[in-house]
Design a protein around this motif. Structure first.
Motif, PDB file in Angstrom:
ATOM      1  N   THR A  67      -3.699   1.167  -3.282  1.00 43.34           N
ATOM      2  CA  THR A  67      -4.430   1.313  -2.035  1.00 43.34           C
ATOM      3  C   THR A  67      -4.578  -0.065  -1.401  1.00 43.34           C
ATOM      4  O   THR A  67      -4.624  -1.085  -2.102  1.00 43.34           O
ATOM      5  N   ASN A  93       2.467   5.111   3.875  1.00 44.75           N
ATOM      6  CA  ASN A  93       2.741   4.606   5.213  1.00 44.75           C
ATOM      7  C   ASN A  93       4.226   4.672   5.532  1.00 44.75           C
ATOM      8  O   ASN A  93       4.874   3.654   5.758  1.00 44.75           O
ATOM      9  N   SER A 138      -7.442   3.378   8.013  1.00 46.42           N
ATOM     10  CA  SER A 138      -7.255   3.333   6.560  1.00 46.42           C
ATOM     11  C   SER A 138      -8.055   2.187   5.951  1.00 46.42           C
ATOM     12  O   SER A 138      -8.260   1.140   6.584  1.00 46.42           O
ATOM     13  N   ASP A 143      -5.353   6.073   3.041  1.00 47.39           N
ATOM     14  CA  ASP A 143      -4.123   5.534   3.607  1.00 47.39           C
ATOM     15  C   ASP A 143      -3.905   6.143   4.979  1.00 47.39           C
ATOM     16  O   ASP A 143      -4.613   7.058   5.400  1.00 47.39           O
ATOM     17  N   SER A 170       0.834  -1.198   0.000  1.00 43.36           N
ATOM     18  CA  SER A 170       0.000   0.000   0.000  1.00 43.36           C
ATOM     19  C   SER A 170       0.871   1.250   0.000  1.00 43.36           C
ATOM     20  O   SER A 170       2.077   1.193   0.231  1.00 43.36           O
TER      21      SER A 170
END
Length: 291
Positions: free
Chosen positions: A99, A60, A164, A196, A57
């Protein structure tokens, strides 16, 4: 205007402009060399293809996030580990950022070979995926500095809490904690969903929510780099996360052997140290294939 400028500075802090190894996207590139014994465990069709597609993803830091130069490259712990893992297996790794909610469908369809995305290993996910444990994680409750609302995991009832999309916090932890609130006669947690984890952190700083409930390493990184964010509490700290594969994948044995080799040769420790997450390392990498 002041709020807009502040949020720009927060966003910059979250993608790594603070200086040390943990925030320096241009820090040492750590590589590994092919290990024939590991390469032999790679399924023949993958060896013939010569490539491995690893999905993770976006948003992060310091785990996995897009390069701020707009190149589309992914930076962080997970891209580095994925590439080194491919190298000991004798494969070139294509790293793809999506995502979080696109990861499992992509693995099931064969679009991606593995997920290196700090995925919590839950009974629900084990019904459709296999895993190899590769790090420790956990969930952090993040608030504004000083925790003005005095929020803890035990006192989130009625509060607006960000998660998220597709995360274990969204799918499992917060719904269960919210149900406990209602059982006690208290208001449900107001669950706010974001694409996110970093967008949730930005919403916290802008005052649109009361707290965030996100991966602990992400929150610790944000708190270190952004003065207005604090780690107020933790939940399920120390839980292992796994490299995900489609259920029944023939790559599982090679992934475990590759991680074991990276730990033996020191590359695993060096990558975690580069991003200042040494405390999240494992000594062994256990396959998880049953719910």
């Amino acid at each position: 205007m002041a709020l807009t400028v502040g949020l720009v500075l927060v966003a910059a802090g979250l993608v790594g402009c603070g200086g040390g190894a943990e925030t320096n996207a241009h820090a040492e590139v750590i590589t590994a060399t092919p290990v024939p014994a590991v390469a032999q465990l790679v399924p023949a069709e993958v060896r013939t293809r010569g490539t491995l597609t690893a999905v993770m993803s976006v948003g992060n830091a310091p785990l996995h996030y897009p390069a701020p130069d707009g190149s589309g490259d992914m930076l962080g712990v997970d891209p580095d580990l994925a590439k080194a893992l491919g190298e000991v297996m004798g494969l070139r790794v294509n790293v793809v950022g999506v995502t979080f909610d696109q990861i499992i469908p992509g693995l099931q369809s064969g679009r991606y070979d593995i997920s290196v995305s700090q995925m919590s290993i839950t009974p629900e996910r084990l019904k459709v995926l296999d895993f190899v444990e590769y790090m420790r994680s956990g969930t952090g409750l993040g608030t504004r500095a000083g925790n003005p609302g005095q929020i803890t995991v035990a006192t989130m009832c009625g509060r607006a809490i960000a998660v998220s999309n597709g995360s274990v916090q969204q799918a499992k932890y917060l719904p269960a904690l919210s149900a406990e609130c209602e059982q006690r006669g208290q208001p449900a947690i107001q669950i706010r969903n974001f694409p996110d984890q970093q967008k949730g952190v930005l919403a916290l700083v802008s005052g649109r929510i009361d707290a965030v409930f996100v991966d602990l390493p992400v929150l610790q990184y944000a708190a270190k780099n952004v003065p207005d964010i604090a780690v107020a509490d933790t939940y399920e700290a120390g839980s292992p996360v796994g490299i995900g594969l489609n259920r029944g994948s023939t790559l599982t044995t090679a992934i475990q052997a590759g991680l074991t080799e990276l730990r033996r040769n020191g590359v695993y420790a060096r990558i975690l140290a580069k991003w200042a997450v040494e405390a999240n390392g494992l000594d062994t990498f256990t396959p998880r294939t049953k719910p």
